[in-house]
Design a protein around this motif. Structure first.
Motif, PDB file in Angstrom:
ATOM      1  N   LEU A 456     -60.298  17.367   6.000  1.00 54.96           N
ATOM      2  CA  LEU A 456     -59.561  17.114   7.225  1.00 54.96           C
ATOM      3  C   LEU A 456     -58.753  15.826   7.119  1.00 54.96           C
ATOM      4  N   SER A 457     -57.647  15.797   7.866  1.00 50.62           N
ATOM      5  CA  SER A 457     -56.876  14.563   7.957  1.00 50.62           C
ATOM      6  C   SER A 457     -57.630  13.559   8.813  1.00 50.62           C
ATOM      7  N   TRP A 458     -57.195  12.276   8.723  1.00 46.73           N
ATOM      8  CA  TRP A 458     -57.836  11.247   9.540  1.00 46.73           C
ATOM      9  C   TRP A 458     -57.653  11.558  11.022  1.00 46.73           C
ATOM     10  N   GLU A 459     -56.499  12.046  11.430  1.00 48.18           N
ATOM     11  CA  GLU A 459     -56.251  12.341  12.836  1.00 48.18           C
ATOM     12  C   GLU A 459     -57.205  13.414  13.353  1.00 48.18           C
ATOM     13  N   ASP A 460     -57.404  14.482  12.564  1.00 50.49           N
ATOM     14  CA  ASP A 460     -58.322  15.537  12.988  1.00 50.49           C
ATOM     15  C   ASP A 460     -59.765  15.034  12.996  1.00 50.49           C
ATOM     16  N   SER A 461     -60.108  14.210  12.012  1.00 49.14           N
ATOM     17  CA  SER A 461     -61.473  13.685  11.943  1.00 49.14           C
ATOM     18  C   SER A 461     -61.794  12.818  13.155  1.00 49.14           C
ATOM     19  N   ILE A 462     -60.874  11.935  13.527  1.00 47.98           N
ATOM     20  CA  ILE A 462     -61.130  11.048  14.661  1.00 47.98           C
ATOM     21  C   ILE A 462     -61.147  11.836  15.955  1.00 47.98           C
ATOM     22  N   ARG A 463     -60.339  12.890  16.047  1.00 43.22           N
ATOM     23  CA  ARG A 463     -60.348  13.720  17.257  1.00 43.22           C
ATOM     24  C   ARG A 463     -61.704  14.390  17.444  1.00 43.22           C
ATOM     25  N   LEU A 464     -62.269  14.919  16.366  1.00 43.95           N
ATOM     26  CA  LEU A 464     -63.570  15.560  16.452  1.00 43.95           C
ATOM     27  C   LEU A 464     -64.673  14.550  16.756  1.00 43.95           C
ATOM     28  N   ASP A 465     -64.593  13.371  16.139  1.00 44.36           N
ATOM     29  CA  ASP A 465     -65.599  12.340  16.403  1.00 44.36           C
ATOM     30  C   ASP A 465     -65.552  11.886  17.854  1.00 44.36           C
ATOM     31  N   LEU A 466     -64.368  11.694  18.395  1.00 44.21           N
ATOM     32  CA  LEU A 466     -64.248  11.252  19.783  1.00 44.21           C
ATOM     33  C   LEU A 466     -64.727  12.330  20.747  1.00 44.21           C
ATOM     34  N   TYR A 467     -64.479  13.584  20.407  1.00 46.75           N
ATOM     35  CA  TYR A 467     -65.005  14.669  21.243  1.00 46.75           C
ATOM     36  C   TYR A 467     -66.529  14.615  21.275  1.00 46.75           C
ATOM     37  N   TYR A 468     -67.125  14.358  20.112  1.00 48.29           N
ATOM     38  CA  TYR A 468     -68.585  14.247  20.065  1.00 48.29           C
ATOM     39  C   TYR A 468     -69.072  13.078  20.917  1.00 48.29           C
ATOM     40  N   VAL A 469     -68.432  11.923  20.785  1.00 46.95           N
ATOM     41  CA  VAL A 469     -68.853  10.739  21.532  1.00 46.95           C
ATOM     42  C   VAL A 469     -68.758  10.985  23.032  1.00 46.95           C
ATOM     43  N   GLU A 470     -67.697  11.663  23.463  1.00 47.47           N
ATOM     44  CA  GLU A 470     -67.471  11.876  24.893  1.00 47.47           C
ATOM     45  C   GLU A 470     -68.358  12.970  25.465  1.00 47.47           C
ATOM     46  N   ASN A 471     -68.836  13.895  24.632  1.00 52.12           N
ATOM     47  CA  ASN A 471     -69.509  15.099  25.159  1.00 52.12           C
ATOM     48  C   ASN A 471     -70.848  15.361  24.491  1.00 52.12           C
ATOM     49  N   TRP A 472     -71.560  14.289  24.082  1.00 50.73           N
ATOM     50  CA  TRP A 472     -72.809  14.486  23.355  1.00 50.73           C
ATOM     51  C   TRP A 472     -73.826  15.270  24.172  1.00 50.73           C
ATOM     52  N   SER A 473     -74.565  16.146  23.477  1.00 51.08           N
ATOM     53  CA  SER A 473     -75.707  16.847  24.073  1.00 51.08           C
ATOM     54  C   SER A 473     -76.696  17.168  22.963  1.00 51.08           C
ATOM     55  N   LEU A 474     -77.964  17.310  23.333  1.00 55.09           N
ATOM     56  CA  LEU A 474     -78.995  17.624  22.344  1.00 55.09           C
ATOM     57  C   LEU A 474     -78.763  19.008  21.746  1.00 55.09           C
ATOM     58  N   ALA A 475     -78.328  19.958  22.582  1.00 55.35           N
ATOM     59  CA  ALA A 475     -78.028  21.302  22.076  1.00 55.35           C
ATOM     60  C   ALA A 475     -76.884  21.245  21.061  1.00 55.35           C
ATOM     61  N   GLY A 476     -75.888  20.395  21.337  1.00 56.23           N
ATOM     62  CA  GLY A 476     -74.789  20.247  20.392  1.00 56.23           C
ATOM     63  C   GLY A 476     -75.249  19.677  19.064  1.00 56.23           C
ATOM     64  N   ASP A 477     -76.204  18.731  19.103  1.00 56.67           N
ATOM     65  CA  ASP A 477     -76.757  18.175  17.862  1.00 56.67           C
ATOM     66  C   ASP A 477     -77.444  19.258  17.040  1.00 56.67           C
ATOM     67  N   LEU A 478     -78.192  20.128  17.701  1.00 59.69           N
ATOM     68  CA  LEU A 478     -78.893  21.201  16.999  1.00 59.69           C
ATOM     69  C   LEU A 478     -77.898  22.148  16.326  1.00 59.69           C
ATOM     70  N   VAL A 479     -76.801  22.442  17.014  1.00 61.61           N
ATOM     71  CA  VAL A 479     -75.773  23.315  16.439  1.00 61.61           C
ATOM     72  C   VAL A 479     -75.153  22.661  15.205  1.00 61.61           C
ATOM     73  N   ILE A 480     -74.855  21.370  15.290  1.00 58.36           N
ATOM     74  CA  ILE A 480     -74.251  20.665  14.151  1.00 58.36           C
ATOM     75  C   ILE A 480     -75.213  20.628  12.967  1.00 58.36           C
ATOM     76  N   LEU A 481     -76.499  20.397  13.234  1.00 61.01           N
ATOM     77  CA  LEU A 481     -77.480  20.380  12.143  1.00 61.01           C
ATOM     78  C   LEU A 481     -77.581  21.747  11.477  1.00 61.01           C
ATOM     79  N   TRP A 482     -77.541  22.806  12.274  1.00 62.41           N
ATOM     80  CA  TRP A 482     -77.592  24.158  11.711  1.00 62.41           C
ATOM     81  C   TRP A 482     -76.353  24.419  10.853  1.00 62.41           C
ATOM     82  N   ARG A 483     -75.192  24.029  11.344  1.00 58.61           N
ATOM     83  CA  ARG A 483     -73.966  24.232  10.579  1.00 58.61           C
ATOM     84  C   ARG A 483     -73.939  23.328   9.344  1.00 58.61           C
ATOM     85  N   THR A 484     -74.577  22.154   9.433  1.00 57.97           N
ATOM     86  CA  THR A 484     -74.674  21.276   8.262  1.00 57.97           C
ATOM     87  C   THR A 484     -75.478  21.937   7.155  1.00 57.97           C
TER      88      THR A 484
END
Length: 496
Positions: A456-484
């Motif tokens: 990913l480009s830096w712009e796309d990477s920072i966009r995804l990171d900021l979305y995570y920071v603004e919308n964190w949830s435990l369910a979202g963490d579980l989804v990311i770990l599964w996809r990891t």
């Protein structure tokens, strides 16, 4: 315009499964749900009672009534199917992406279980508890798994442009290009852009850098675009060119049930749970909750990190011991590599990794970045890195060099999921938006690692990171770990 728009040119008249794809797919889901429930409910009945006829007793004041468990199973299946329909689990708005489909299935199943428990209590029904306690959770799990299988099939179809809403974008050229790019980024969401109505000369033919045809932005132009492209959805990307009276006229002119209107708000990168719509005096007011990084949410995340990292340290200890021996025997230097990174609130810490490069590799970084022309970007990645050791490439490919960071997580310096920690030199290149990455602890994995990893480009990477920071949830963490876990098992490029 991105390569995604160039690589999937919408062709006028291309078949996408017809306008009845929603009904067709819903019918298939209904059949699949029915088969799954018959298999589970009757399977549990046979496993619990055998093939002998069994009855339950409904006790009255004078006499009791015996009812066959076969009839009960049929009633449960019919009621379950009814509630799945009432809760909209087969509605096209929840299919293909997001967790809402699974949440609705769980809600319908829980409600049915509650209604059955209340009926059993009020009518004095002696129902076998084991039969109920096994059938309901197992049925819900099988339904969710069945929908997951269907979702994989649907995503594949949508990658090819089928089973998708054919979309006309209406708005300013800038907003149309932006929304087209975002929809092309996630084709599995089911929105295929086949035309655009913008306030420019339609003789331009296509949106800049794409093959999306351009039509006039007036009401007549929208209907010409709908007819020419066989589209079924109009997405309004900006409201400056569309005052309320024209918006209302547009909604009235669409064919009910066949053509749909979607309005994109000016808000971006905000998750659904933070948005609440409240109609006031005829105005659809959107309430946006302010993100918070303290209190119960912080406690829940830390608890999850401690339990998760502790369990993973125990489970992966034999593997890490083998990896440590491999590193030690295949190259000169220490087994572990300590590097200073910037953590939450800008606090530095030492991140732990298995050493995958030769000693003093950091001294070569500046020259390598300058040679590939990326020394001015906040994502210090070297392509085809010559500093890797013999075993280092293998460790990087499967992200095995990251395992020691479980100790950073256990100590509280990192989290299992979050924006990846970066060097001080990279943080120095942050703008004001990127600094919001430091509001939470950095993670072993994060949203951009499972959405393209280092490609990913830096712009796309920072966009995804900021979305995570603004919308964190435990369910979202579980989804990311599964996809990891899936990304590590099937690596497609550089390591995290």
């Amino acid at each position: 315009m991105t390569e995604q728009l160039k690589s999937r040119p919408p062709e006028v008249g291309t078949s996408t499964g017809g306008r009845d794809w929603r009904a067709k797919y819903a019918r298939r889901l209904a059949i699949s749900d029915l088969v799954a429930l018959i298999w589970v409910v009757f399977g549990v009945q046979i496993a619990w009672f055998g093939f002998d006829t069994q009855n339950l007793s409904i006790r009255g004041e004078i006499h009791s009534l015996a009812v066959s468990y076969t009839a009960v199973s049929i009633l449960i299946i019919a009621s379950w199917m009814l509630l799945l329909g009432i809760y909209g689990t087969r509605g096209y708005r929840v299919l293909g992406t997001g967790p809402d489909e699974y949440k609705l299935i769980a809600n319908a199943s829980i409600r049915l279980f509650g209604l059955l428990a209340i009926a059993a209590f009020l009518l004095h029904i002696d129902v076998a508890r084991g039969y109920i306690l096994i059938a309901f959770p197992l049925g819900a799990a099988v339904l969710v798994f069945s929908r997951w299988i269907w979702r994989q099939w649907l995503r594949g179809q949508r990658q090819n442009g089928s089973y998708s809403s054919r979309v006309i974008l209406l708005g300013s050229q800038e907003s149309v290009v932006r929304i087209a790019r975002e929809l092309a980024r996630e084709p599995y969401a089911g929105y295929l852009v086949v035309g655009a109505c913008v306030p420019v000369d339609a003789s331009l033919g296509h949106l800049p850098g794409s093959q999306i045809p351009v039509f006039h932005d007036g009401l007549e132009g929208v209907h010409i675009a709908l007819k020419a492209t066989a589209a079924d959805t109009v997405v309004v990307t900006s409201k400056q060119e569309l005052p309320p009276d024209r918006m209302r006229e547009l909604s009235w002119s669409l064919e009910p049930g066949q053509q749909h209107l979607i309005v994109v708000p000016s808000l971006t990168d905000i998750s659904g749970p933070r948005l609440h719509t409240r109609p006031v005096a005829g105005l659809p007011l959107i309430h946006v909750e302010t993100p918070r990084y303290e209190g119960s949410k912080q406690f829940a995340k830390r608890t999850f990190d401690v339990i998760g990292s502790g369990a993973l340290l125990i489970l992966t200890f034999p593997l890490m011991l083998v990896l440590a021996i491999m590193v030690r025997l295949t190259s000169a230097g220490p087994v572990f590599y300590l590097q200073e990174r910037i953590g939450m609130k800008g606090e530095p810490f030492h991140m732990l990794k298995f050493r995958s490069m030769r000693v003093n590799a950091d001294a070569e970084l500046s020259a390598l970045l300058e040679a590939q022309g990326t020394d001015d970007r906040p994502l210090f990645k070297v392509q085809n890195d010559p500093r890797l050791t013999r075993v280092g490439g293998f460790l990087r490919k499967y992200s095995l060099d990251e395992f020691p960071q479980l100790l950073n997580v256990f100590r509280g310096e990192m989290s299992l999921v979050g924006p990846r920690p970066q060097r001080e030199g990279e943080v120095a290149l942050y703008d004001s938006s990127a600094h919001r990455r430091l509001f939470v602890k950095p993670g072993m994995s994060g949203p951009w690692q499972v959405s393209g990893r280092s490609n990913l480009s830096w712009e796309d990477s920072i966009r995804l990171d900021l979305y995570y920071v603004e919308n964190w949830s435990l369910a979202g963490d579980l989804v990311i770990l599964w996809r990891t876990a899936r990304a590590v098992a099937a690596p497609n490029g550089d390591a995290f």
